[in-house]
Design an enzyme around this catalytic site. Structure first.
Site, mmCIF file in Angstrom:
data_model
loop_
_atom_site.group_PDB
_atom_site.id
_atom_site.type_symbol
_atom_site.label_atom_id
_atom_site.label_comp_id
_atom_site.label_asym_id
_atom_site.label_seq_id
_atom_site.Cartn_x
_atom_site.Cartn_y
_atom_site.Cartn_z
ATOM 1 N N CYS A 1 2.528 -2.518 -2.535
ATOM 2 C CA CYS A 1 1.460 -3.214 -2.963
ATOM 3 C C CYS A 1 1.221 -4.443 -2.090
ATOM 4 C CB CYS A 1 1.667 -3.533 -4.364
ATOM 5 S SG CYS A 1 0.105 -4.310 -5.323
ATOM 6 N N ILE A 2 0.099 -4.915 -1.727
ATOM 7 C CA ILE A 2 -0.219 -5.988 -0.874
ATOM 8 C C ILE A 2 -1.658 -6.618 -1.581
ATOM 9 C CG2 ILE A 2 -1.671 -4.647 0.711
ATOM 10 C CD1 ILE A 2 -0.654 -6.817 2.685
ATOM 11 N N GLU B 1 2.025 2.687 1.128
ATOM 12 C CA GLU B 1 1.807 3.627 0.151
ATOM 13 C C GLU B 1 0.397 3.930 -0.112
ATOM 14 O OE1 GLU B 1 2.324 3.181 -4.569
ATOM 15 O OE2 GLU B 1 4.285 2.914 -3.528
ATOM 16 N N SER C 1 -6.469 0.713 -1.197
ATOM 17 C CA SER C 1 -7.874 0.232 -1.648
ATOM 18 C C SER C 1 -8.886 -0.061 -0.642
ATOM 19 C CB SER C 1 -7.613 -1.066 -2.568
ATOM 20 O OG SER C 1 -7.224 -1.973 -1.532
#
Length: 119
Positions: free
Chosen positions: A59-60, A99, A103
């Site tokens: 996640c970033i 991953e 988005s």
């Protein structure tokens, strides 16, 4: 602290699951030292401690006031450098990937990163 980061990041990423157990992740936080005693969080990324799928980033998040200032690209670049370092330590040849699904902002960030690397 990391659990709060996950919950806060969920506000900006619709398709991410909320993990209340953060023991399986490393968190890398980008800050700006605003005073000698206080660092202001600009963004973060998380990485699974053990990724069976070869992900270098789970996640970033770059917080909205700091988007479009290059911090997301910096976090992406650091995730690849970290993965390159860990690959050398583990005698791996293949570097990881983020991953998926990405988005919309994540896809734009990776497009900007790879455009700057390749051009």
């Amino acid at each position: 602290y990391c659990q709060c980061l996950c919950l806060f990041g969920k506000l900006f990423i619709d398709h991410k699951y909320i993990f209340f157990d953060v023991e399986g992740f490393h968190f890398y936080i980008l800050t700006e030292a605003t005073t000698p005693l206080f660092d202001h969080v600009l963004g973060f990324f998380s990485k699974e401690k053990i990724s069976y799928d070869g992900y270098n980033l789970a996640c970033i998040v770059t917080f909205p006031p700091y988007q479009k200032k290059g911090y997301g690209t910096l976090l992406i670049e650091f995730s690849y450098e970290l993965d390159r370092y860990l690959a050398e330590q583990e005698d791996r040849v293949v570097l990881g990937t983020p991953e998926r699904p990405l988005s919309e902002l994540g896809a734009k960030g990776y497009l900007a990163f790879w455009t700057s690397v390749l051009v």
